[in-house]
Write an enzyme that holds these catalytic residues in place. Structure first.
Site, PDB file in Angstrom:
ATOM      1  N   ASP A 142     -20.837  -0.947   7.442  1.00 18.63           N
ATOM      2  CA  ASP A 142     -19.415  -1.042   7.154  1.00 18.63           C
ATOM      3  C   ASP A 142     -18.655  -1.241   8.450  1.00 18.63           C
ATOM      4  O   ASP A 142     -18.996  -0.643   9.464  1.00 18.63           O
ATOM      5  CB  ASP A 142     -18.946   0.256   6.490  1.00 18.63           C
ATOM      6  CG  ASP A 142     -19.209   0.221   5.002  1.00 18.63           C
ATOM      7  OD1 ASP A 142     -19.137  -0.888   4.444  1.00 18.63           O
ATOM      8  OD2 ASP A 142     -19.502   1.279   4.420  1.00 18.63           O
ATOM      9  N   MET A 146       7.838  -1.869   4.955  1.00 20.17           N
ATOM     10  CA  MET A 146       8.405  -1.837   6.307  1.00 20.17           C
ATOM     11  C   MET A 146       8.753  -0.389   6.625  1.00 20.17           C
ATOM     12  O   MET A 146       8.931   0.426   5.741  1.00 20.17           O
ATOM     13  CB  MET A 146       9.702  -2.658   6.376  1.00 20.17           C
ATOM     14  CG  MET A 146       9.537  -4.155   6.226  1.00 20.17           C
ATOM     15  SD  MET A 146      11.096  -4.980   6.548  1.00 20.17           S
ATOM     16  CE  MET A 146      12.167  -4.250   5.352  1.00 20.17           C
ATOM     17  N   SER A 147       8.869  -0.124   7.891  1.00 23.32           N
ATOM     18  CA  SER A 147       9.449   1.156   8.287  1.00 23.32           C
ATOM     19  C   SER A 147      10.376   0.847   9.461  1.00 23.32           C
ATOM     20  O   SER A 147      10.382  -0.270   9.974  1.00 23.32           O
ATOM     21  CB  SER A 147       8.361   2.140   8.681  1.00 23.32           C
ATOM     22  OG  SER A 147       7.684   1.684   9.833  1.00 23.32           O
ATOM     23  N   ALA A 180       5.784   1.532  -0.303  1.00 24.33           N
ATOM     24  CA  ALA A 180       4.955   0.453  -0.833  1.00 24.33           C
ATOM     25  C   ALA A 180       5.834  -0.721  -1.255  1.00 24.33           C
ATOM     26  O   ALA A 180       5.401  -1.867  -1.244  1.00 24.33           O
ATOM     27  CB  ALA A 180       4.128   0.951  -2.007  1.00 24.33           C
ATOM     28  N   GLN A 181       7.114  -0.435  -1.635  1.00 23.70           N
ATOM     29  CA  GLN A 181       7.996  -1.507  -2.065  1.00 23.70           C
ATOM     30  C   GLN A 181       8.504  -2.323  -0.877  1.00 23.70           C
ATOM     31  O   GLN A 181       8.422  -3.540  -0.858  1.00 23.70           O
ATOM     32  CB  GLN A 181       9.202  -0.957  -2.841  1.00 23.70           C
ATOM     33  CG  GLN A 181       8.875  -0.514  -4.252  1.00 23.70           C
ATOM     34  CD  GLN A 181       8.120   0.806  -4.250  1.00 23.70           C
ATOM     35  OE1 GLN A 181       8.412   1.691  -3.439  1.00 23.70           O
ATOM     36  NE2 GLN A 181       7.134   0.943  -5.139  1.00 23.70           N
ATOM     37  N   SER A 182       9.010  -1.630   0.148  1.00 29.79           N
ATOM     38  CA  SER A 182       9.601  -2.357   1.274  1.00 29.79           C
ATOM     39  C   SER A 182       8.533  -2.899   2.219  1.00 29.79           C
ATOM     40  O   SER A 182       8.718  -3.916   2.866  1.00 29.79           O
ATOM     41  CB  SER A 182      10.551  -1.445   2.047  1.00 29.79           C
ATOM     42  OG  SER A 182       9.793  -0.458   2.725  1.00 29.79           O
TER      43      SER A 182
END
Lengths: 567, 683
Positions: B306, B382-383, B378-380
């Site tokens: 892996d 971005m942070s 999870a939607q944007s």
């Protein structure tokens, strides 16, 4: 030892090396069932034979079926030959009026010729009718050789095939060996021998008056045709009692060379057949080289011993090498070379009396046979014999590289080791076992001609030669007794069939295996390292077994001779 | 990860009980497992009886026979001792494991309610019982967490004191009986009953109680038995040969010759080598479920590894700031660092560190800056951070582009950012776009960091003839770049359990042996299909059952060591077999002249070692034969060193050391013992 002597030896080696590849190529095509130059003539005959036998050349056999066919065929040959000898008195082609061969001798001879040994407890010219010689002995000379080649080819296929259930068709392999390989070479060879002065007739013996006015019976007969197959098929049974030392069997230097080349030709070529079939000729050359090095070493020792001669005799003022028991025409070089060739290859024809070799000179033929006739070896037998040692060598060495041992991508596992060990075991069992009984049995001891270690060597040599299917005799031992006829006969059958059966079982198991692809982790089996390893394993596993026996025979005799004692 | 447990080979705590074990193993049932040593024991017993008979009959000069018989017994005892020492090392480990199996009380749940349980003894639990384990409790048996999350101390089996997290669902749901829950609680469905738990199996394995002969060991045993039979023939025929020559050989001398000739060295050490091989794995914290698996490890042709955790460090790290035209790299770094200050992910921290290292921008205090952190969702995708009226965002390139486009950013910068991002992806990296107040600043390059030294390991494996295949969920472009950087031979990108299994089948179809490691339930089919499947101890029950080895440290890199241990095991067997057989030459030269000299004085010429007397020669050979077993015990336990140099070189080296060495060493050894024996006056 002379330069001239070495040139002759190297000439012989050169011819063998040169022959291996072309003959190997031809044989590969024959056993693959491909078209060859002789196919137009021979293929119809072949098909006729398959039709009669109720088989088809493309029909493949599992190893057990292959073994069964081989055993059946040899049993039939054995019975026919036995009957022929017992009944020769009432059968035609018997101008010398030979009577029935005694039962024990007939058993011995039948076993001997079926097992490709040709140990002769009889003198041909005084025992066998022309019919027995031609329809019995000569036929077995062909088919026992063909059997050997067939089995070698089956074993080769096992390594060449992947995940296969079958090893080929015994009947097809047998017929092709005889028709395409043995017969054509014999026809040409026989003509050459006749040209060189070897008799080929069916006339009665000639009675001549010598210069001294004595009546002499000159034996003759269909000699030339017997000579070629006797050597080519590594049979070795002479037409005459004196074998290849007889001027009618071996009249010239050229016939002597032809004989020796014929002995090695097929055995050497089979290594090439192996290389070609497994797809890498180098694999075949590696085995050939291991055989060749052992052979040359043997020749060097034997030639040295014979050329150096006996110090005890030299002390009496007779200079030069050991010429006792030798044809002056062949001298020390060609006698020593012939002795090593014939014992290396399980042939057993002789052009000098091995009984009269120097102790160390006689040691080499003994060792050659004890190793199981794998130095070139008997036709076919030599090849499947050395494969057994290859399996053992690869197993031990393969472990040392940290993998489950494999040879040509086939894993060597418990079954293969078991079969190889079984086959290797039967050699000392017969050679040492029978000798041990014979040297303490008063009846058997009575047959020994010489005292001390030399007499011991005679018995040891007899059982070794019989088990190894060589057939050469040390001489000195009167073998035509009930005891020796029976035990030597058994030794020959054991040495032949108790090796063939495990060898084919091994082949059956190997054929069924998958092929592991080669990688940097697989150690190469075509290089000098492998050759050295194989030689080492052959000498240690094959040789150490016999060290005590050899010490009590030729070795002690040699040391005694140096100390001024002879036997 | 813990390190292999240390332990000297010759530890008095093991040696002393092994002495006792050497005698206990004289039991014929135990001896019969080893054909060579069984034969030695039988002939030794017979000669002992003969010696007693002679002694009772009042025969004189029995000193020599007595010494031979004594050394024959030593030969058998030394062989037993070797096995006992090998087992002793496992026993010590088993004892410490057994302590963890101490009687536990289990809280058997009566229903869904967590507060209603009955206390029952641990061993009485049945399959599929559900128990509650709370902080401080010992987990009563192997099981699967079906509810809850807890930190568990697994030191009992791994030797690693740092606790691990076990939780329901996912790949970390398996718990092992005997380990202790440190915090929180879990509901566990029992998957093994008393006697068949993981620890029980471990104990049986390390003790060697369940030891089955492996295929290769069986083959070797056949070879050795065959050699023994050959030498039976070689020696049993001697009396008759000798009697023809007019001599007689005492039985004791024949027995001495026989025992020295048969491969006693390897025969004596064979089982010790096998046990020690398993033990070496255990020391590496790897449990092999069968010796067969260890052997197969030596044969492995293809390793599936892996990517994450094995080839690369677990996390990506920022390696460069790539600004768009018109923005300085310093500005980009500054903005990126600000946006990442509150980002506790390893990626975020690596951005802070990189900005500091490359541009000397010190980390600032968010509170002091009066900034407000915008976390990743999870939607944007971005942070970022909002402070002093400006907002900085970082995130997936398409997410940031969409964000910029919404606030009307220029198209040219967007194209530039896309170009940079593509380049980074091609090189095996992951791009993160950075924007301030709707204006694109540039891209942060995150890269998988290939572990130090791993490239060399792969080169080593290649020299061993082993192909490495990297398994990764990455897209083919990224995977190819990392594969090239790490130096693996091949890769499987966008791997799924199905195509993993297909890859294994394909390799096996070519006749190759495949090793892999895995932890998840979806790895189970592949683990079962692989010839060597190493399950991680942190993995699921399904994975652990499917594999034939378990790595207690859950370190996938260990596959490499496992392969080496497998190879070492086979090499040690081969080396000692070669050594054992090669020894025979010298032994012959010692014994044959001594044996026959009474009636063939000429054979004294073979005694070129110049051994003092026939008796001293025979005695020296038998002493050498016994002592060499003891001398080689450390080698048998430690194993022959494996060097990744290719099969040819390895073979020539081992042939030189153990083949040629095997021929020469006994000549020297026997001569030395002969001198000692004569000097002391034993003969």
């Amino acid at each position: 030892m002379t330069l001239n002597g070495w040139i002759q030896i190297l000439l012989f080696c050169g011819i063998i090396v040169a022959l291996a590849r072309p003959l190997g190529g031809y044989m590969t095509r024959v056993f693959a069932g491909e078209r060859t130059l002789l196919s137009p003539v021979l293929h119809p005959v072949e098909r006729l034979l398959y039709g009669a036998a109720g088989t088809h050349e493309k029909e493949e056999q599992h190893w057990t079926a292959y073994v069964a066919a081989m055993l059946l065929f040899n049993l039939a040959g054995f019975l026919a030959l036995y009957a022929l000898q017992r009944l020769q008195g009432i059968l035609p082609f018997n101008p010398a009026g030979m009577g029935a061969v005694p039962a024990d001798l007939a058993f011995n001879t039948a076993a001997s010729f079926v097992a490709n040994t040709n140990w002769q407890n009889y003198g041909g010219e005084s025992t066998m009718s022309y019919l027995t010689q031609m329809a019995g002995l000569a036929v077995q000379n062909f088919v026992s050789a063909a059997t050997g080649i067939a089995i070698a080819v089956a074993v080769i296929r096992a390594f060449a095939r992947r995940s296969a259930r079958t090893l080929g068709n015994f009947w097809a392999d047998l017929v092709r060996s005889a028709l395409y390989v043995l017969l054509p070479i014999c026809v040409i060879g026989t003509l050459v021998l006749v040209w060189q002065g070897v008799p080929q007739n069916l006339g009665s013996y000639t009675v001549a008056t010598t210069l001294e006015g004595v009546q002499q019976t000159i034996a003759q007969g269909p000699v030339a045709s017997q000579m070629m197959i006797k050597h080519l098929g590594t049979n070795g049974g002479g037409f005459f009692n004196a074998n290849a030392a007889h001027p009618f069997e071996n009249p010239t230097a050229l016939t002597n060379l032809i004989h020796m080349v014929a002995i090695f030709a097929i055995g050497a070529a089979l290594t090439n057949v192996f290389g070609r079939m497994v797809g890498n000729e180098k694999q075949g050359w590696a085995i050939f080289t291991a055989m060749g090095l052992l052979f040359v070493a043997g020749v060097a020792v034997c030639y040295w011993a014979e050329a150096t001669g006996n110090p005890l005799v030299q002390a009496l003022g007779l200079q030069g090498g050991n010429l006792e028991g030798k044809e002056a025409r062949f001298g020390t070089t060609l006698s020593a070379l012939f002795a090593v060739v014939t014992t290396a290859a399980s042939c057993g024809a002789v052009n000098a009396m091995h009984d009269s070799l120097m102790p160390l000179g006689g040691l080499i033929p003994l060792i050659n046979m004890m190793l199981g006739e794998i130095i070139i070896g008997g036709v076919g037998a030599g090849f499947y014999g050395i494969i057994l040692f290859v399996v053992i060598a690869v197993f031990v060495a393969g472990l040392m590289v940290g993998r489950t041992p494999e040879y040509l991508g086939k894993k060597i596992e418990a079954k293969e080791v078991k079969m190889a060990m079984l086959a290797v075991l039967c050699l000392p069992l017969s050679m040492l076992g029978f000798t041990a009984v014979a040297v303490v049995l008063p009846d058997a001891v009575a047959s020994i001609a010489n005292p001390g270690p030399h007499g011991f060597s005679e018995v040891l040599y007899a059982y070794t030669s019989a088990t190894a299917n060589n057939g050469s005799a040390f001489g000195g031992l009167s073998g035509n007794t009930v005891w020796y006829n029976l035990t030597l006969g058994l030794a020959m059958l054991m040495g032949r069939f108790l090796v063939i059966i495990p060898a084919l079982a091994l082949a059956g198991s190997v054929a069924a295996k998958k092929v592991v692809p080669e990688s940097a982790g697989t150690f190469p089996t075509h290089g000098p390292l492998f050759i050295g390893l194989l030689i080492g394993v052959i000498l240690i596993v094959g040789g150490l077994t016999f060290f005590p026996a050899l010490a009590l025979g030729p070795i002690v005799e040699h040391l005694a001779m140096l100390a001024g004692q002879s036997f | 990860m813990s390190h292999p447990r240390s332990g000297s080979i010759l530890d008095a705590r093991i040696l002393v009980p092994a002495l006792d074990g050497a005698f206990r193993k004289l039991d014929p049932r135990s001896l019969a497992r080893n054909p060579v040593m069984f034969v030695v024991a039988v002939v030794t017993a017979l000669t002992t009886i003969l010696l007693l008979r002679d002694w009772l009959a009042g025969a004189a000069h029995l000193g020599f026979s007595f010494q031979i018989v004594l050394w024959l017994w030593f030969t058998v005892l030394f062989a037993n001792f070797a096995e006992a020492v090998a087992e002793g090392r496992g026993k010590a480990q088993a004892d410490s494991l057994r302590k963890t199996r101490a009687e536990t009380q289990a809280k058997l749940l009566n229903g869904a309610d967590r507060s209603s349980y009955t206390l029952v003894p641990g061993p009485s639990l049945k399959l599929n019982d559900v128990v509650l384990v709370e902080a401080g409790d010992i987990i009563p048996s192997d099981g699967e967490v079906i509810e809850g999350i807890a930190s568990v101390n697994e030191a009992a089996i791994t030797g690693e004191s740092a606790p691990v997290i076990r939780e329901s669902g996912g790949d970390r749901s398996a718990v092992t009986g005997g380990t202790q829950v440190l915090s929180d609680w879990i509901r566990v469905r029992i998957t093994a009953t008393a006697g068949s738990t993981f620890i029980d199996r471990m104990i049986a394995l390390v003790e060697g109680a369940e030891r089955q002969k492996t295929p290769n060991e069986i083959a070797l045993n056949i070879l050795l038995a065959g050699m023994t039979l050959i030498f039976v023939l070689a020696t049993a025929t001697i009396p008759s040969f000798a009697s023809y020559a007019g001599g007689a050989i005492p039985v004791i001398v024949l027995v001495a010759l026989f025992v020295t000739l048969i491969p006693t060295t390897i025969g004596a050490l064979l089982s010790a080598i096998g046990i020690a091989g398993m033990d070496r794995l255990v020391r590496f914290n790897v449990l092999a479920m069968s010796g067969r698996a260890v052997e197969a490890a030596g044969d492995v042709d293809t390793l599936l590894l892996d990517k994450t955790g094995t080839i690369t460090l677990g996390n990506r790290q920022a390696t460069a700031f790539k600004p768009v035209r018109g923005v300085s790299e310093h500005d980009l770094a500054d903005a990126a660092q600000l946006a990442s200050l509150a980002d506790e992910t390893p990626e975020g921290r690596s951005i802070v560190v990189l900005a500091k290292e490359q541009h000397g921008i010190r980390a600032r205090d968010l509170v002091g800056l009066n900034a407000h952190f915008v976390p990743f969702t999870a939607q944007s995708r971005m942070s970022g951070v909002d402070h002093d009226g400006s907002s900085i965002r970082k995130g997936a390139v398409d997410a940031v582009l969409a964000h910029v486009r919404a606030s009307g950013g220029e198209a040219e910068a967007a194209r530039e950012v896309q170009g940079i991002a593509e380049e980074i992806a091609k090189a095996g990296g992951t791009p993160l776009a950075v924007a301030r107040d709707g204006k694109l600043l540039g891209v942060i390059q995150l890269k998988d960091i290939v572990k130090g030294g791993i490239r060399e390991r792969f080169a080593e494996l290649r020299r061993m003839g082993i192909r490495t295949v990297m398994i990764t969920g990455d897209n083919p472009m990224t995977a190819a770049a990392i594969a090239a950087e790490a130096g693996v031979d091949d890769f499987l990108a966008q791997a799924t359990p199905e195509n993993k299994l297909a890859l294994i089948r394909e390799e096996q179809g070519k006749g190759k042996l495949v090793a892999m490691c895995g932890d998840g339930t979806n790895d189970a089919p592949a683990l079962a299909q692989a010839d060597v499947g190493v399950a991680m101890n942190t993995g699921t029950v399904a994975a652990r059952e499917a594999g034939n080895m378990v790595d207690l440290d859950s370190d996938p890199t260990k596959l490499i060591e496992i392969v080496e241990i497998g190879k070492q095991l086979l090499m040690t067997r081969g080396a000692l077999t070669t050594f054992s057989i090669a020894n025979d030459i010298a032994k012959y030269f010692a014994i044959i002249p001594a044996m026959f000299i009474a009636f063939y004085p000429q054979l004294g010429g073979l005694n070129f070692m110049q051994l003092a007397t026939p008796q001293s020669a025979i005695l020296s050979a038998i002493i050498f034969n016994a002592l060499i077993i003891v001398a080689l015990i450390p080698l048998a336990l430690r194993g022959v060193k494996y060097r990744p140099v290719g099969a040819g070189a390895l073979l020539s080296r081992n042939l030189l050391v153990y083949g040629l060495g095997g021929i020469i060493v006994p000549f020297i050894g026997i001569k030395a013992i002969d001198m000692a024996v004569t000097a002391v006056g034993l003969i």
